[in-house]
Write a protein that holds these residues in place. Structure first.
Motif, PDB file in Angstrom:
ATOM      1  N   LEU A  47      52.999 -41.298 -46.880  1.00  0.00           N
ATOM      2  CA  LEU A  47      53.216 -42.196 -48.008  1.00  0.00           C
ATOM      3  C   LEU A  47      54.672 -42.605 -47.944  1.00  0.00           C
ATOM      4  O   LEU A  47      55.538 -41.768 -47.661  1.00  0.00           O
ATOM      5  CB  LEU A  47      52.924 -41.497 -49.334  1.00  0.00           C
ATOM      6  CG  LEU A  47      51.554 -40.854 -49.506  1.00  0.00           C
ATOM      7  CD1 LEU A  47      51.430 -40.214 -50.885  1.00  0.00           C
ATOM      8  CD2 LEU A  47      50.447 -41.841 -49.255  1.00  0.00           C
ATOM      9  N   THR A 105      51.755 -41.044 -55.727  1.00  0.00           N
ATOM     10  CA  THR A 105      51.868 -39.849 -54.889  1.00  0.00           C
ATOM     11  C   THR A 105      50.856 -38.807 -55.334  1.00  0.00           C
ATOM     12  O   THR A 105      50.185 -38.178 -54.515  1.00  0.00           O
ATOM     13  CB  THR A 105      53.304 -39.289 -54.947  1.00  0.00           C
ATOM     14  OG1 THR A 105      54.199 -40.278 -54.415  1.00  0.00           O
ATOM     15  CG2 THR A 105      53.444 -38.014 -54.149  1.00  0.00           C
ATOM     16  N   GLY A 109      48.528 -38.280 -52.304  1.00  0.00           N
ATOM     17  CA  GLY A 109      49.126 -37.222 -51.509  1.00  0.00           C
ATOM     18  C   GLY A 109      48.326 -35.942 -51.501  1.00  0.00           C
ATOM     19  O   GLY A 109      47.650 -35.611 -52.482  1.00  0.00           O
ATOM     20  N   LEU A 115      55.959 -37.608 -47.559  1.00  0.00           N
ATOM     21  CA  LEU A 115      56.441 -38.716 -48.374  1.00  0.00           C
ATOM     22  C   LEU A 115      57.795 -39.128 -47.816  1.00  0.00           C
ATOM     23  O   LEU A 115      58.716 -38.306 -47.776  1.00  0.00           O
ATOM     24  CB  LEU A 115      56.574 -38.310 -49.846  1.00  0.00           C
ATOM     25  CG  LEU A 115      57.153 -39.377 -50.785  1.00  0.00           C
ATOM     26  CD1 LEU A 115      56.237 -40.600 -50.872  1.00  0.00           C
ATOM     27  CD2 LEU A 115      57.388 -38.788 -52.175  1.00  0.00           C
ATOM     28  N   ALA A 130      59.026 -39.352 -57.626  1.00  0.00           N
ATOM     29  CA  ALA A 130      58.013 -39.232 -56.576  1.00  0.00           C
ATOM     30  C   ALA A 130      58.287 -38.015 -55.697  1.00  0.00           C
ATOM     31  O   ALA A 130      57.353 -37.295 -55.312  1.00  0.00           O
ATOM     32  CB  ALA A 130      57.971 -40.502 -55.735  1.00  0.00           C
ATOM     33  N   ALA A 134      55.717 -34.984 -55.119  1.00  0.00           N
ATOM     34  CA  ALA A 134      55.277 -34.631 -53.766  1.00  0.00           C
ATOM     35  C   ALA A 134      55.509 -33.151 -53.485  1.00  0.00           C
ATOM     36  O   ALA A 134      54.634 -32.470 -52.941  1.00  0.00           O
ATOM     37  CB  ALA A 134      56.013 -35.490 -52.737  1.00  0.00           C
TER      38      ALA A 134
END
Length: 190
Positions: A47, A105, A109, A115, A130, A134
């Protein structure tokens, strides 16, 4: 406003200085490329996100992984979070701009995914949120940022900080993106 030859010369000097200082970072970028190849080759995903010009750089990275960098190869899972305008604007409207990447995320994720965050300042609240999300999930956070120390560097597992003016930081991030793709392709080559 006209750009004087002095401004152009200064810009080129800043870029040359940054390239010379970039040398020690090549080991990190090569390791990231090999590690990303192993993770994506095993079914993981990348991501990526940034704001403004850094969003364009993040999307450039994901395009190279889903498509190809130089030679034809398999497609790999890489998602530029900012590129989904409907989700981004809905999240910004409902939860606030600081949550646009954290919410995505959380949705996309998985533990073991990566990430990648890009920021010239290293101070974007939505990228830091984010990164926090993550890490909560069990993803690794790698960042390309401007000069250290900065909050994004502190929120990341690994970071490549570029000590240069903002425009030069973005140019060096593109160098890093291309080097990462070179290392990735070398690692997935038959």
């Amino acid at each position: 406003m006209k750009t004087s030859p002095t401004h152009v010369s200064t810009h080129c000097e800043d870029l040359m200085r940054a390239l010379r200082r970039f040398g020690p970072s090549t080991d990190l970028v090569n390791r990231w490329g090999a590690e990303l190849a192993a993770r994506l080759g095993g079914g993981g995903r990348l991501l990526a996100a940034g704001n403004g010009g850094s969003a364009a750089q993040a999307q450039h990275l994901t395009a190279e992984l889903v498509g190809r960098y130089r030679d034809d190869r398999a497609a790999y899972s890489a998602i530029a979070l900012h590129a989904d305008t409907s989700a981004t604007t809905a999240i910004a409207n409902d939860y606030g701009v600081q949550e646009v990447f954290a919410r995505q995320t959380c949705a996309h994720g998985r533990p073991g995914d990566v990430l990648m965050l890009l920021s010239t300042s290293g101070a974007s609240a939505n990228l830091i949120a984010a990164a926090d999300e993550a890490r909560r999930i069990g993803m690794d956070v790698w960042s390309l940022s401007g000069p250290a120390p900065n909050p994004l560097a502190a929120a990341s597992d690994e970071v490549l900080c570029v000590d240069a003016p903002a425009a030069t930081v973005q140019e060096m991030h593109l160098v890093a993106v291309h080097m990462l793709c070179e290392a990735f392709d070398a690692a997935v080559a038959p």
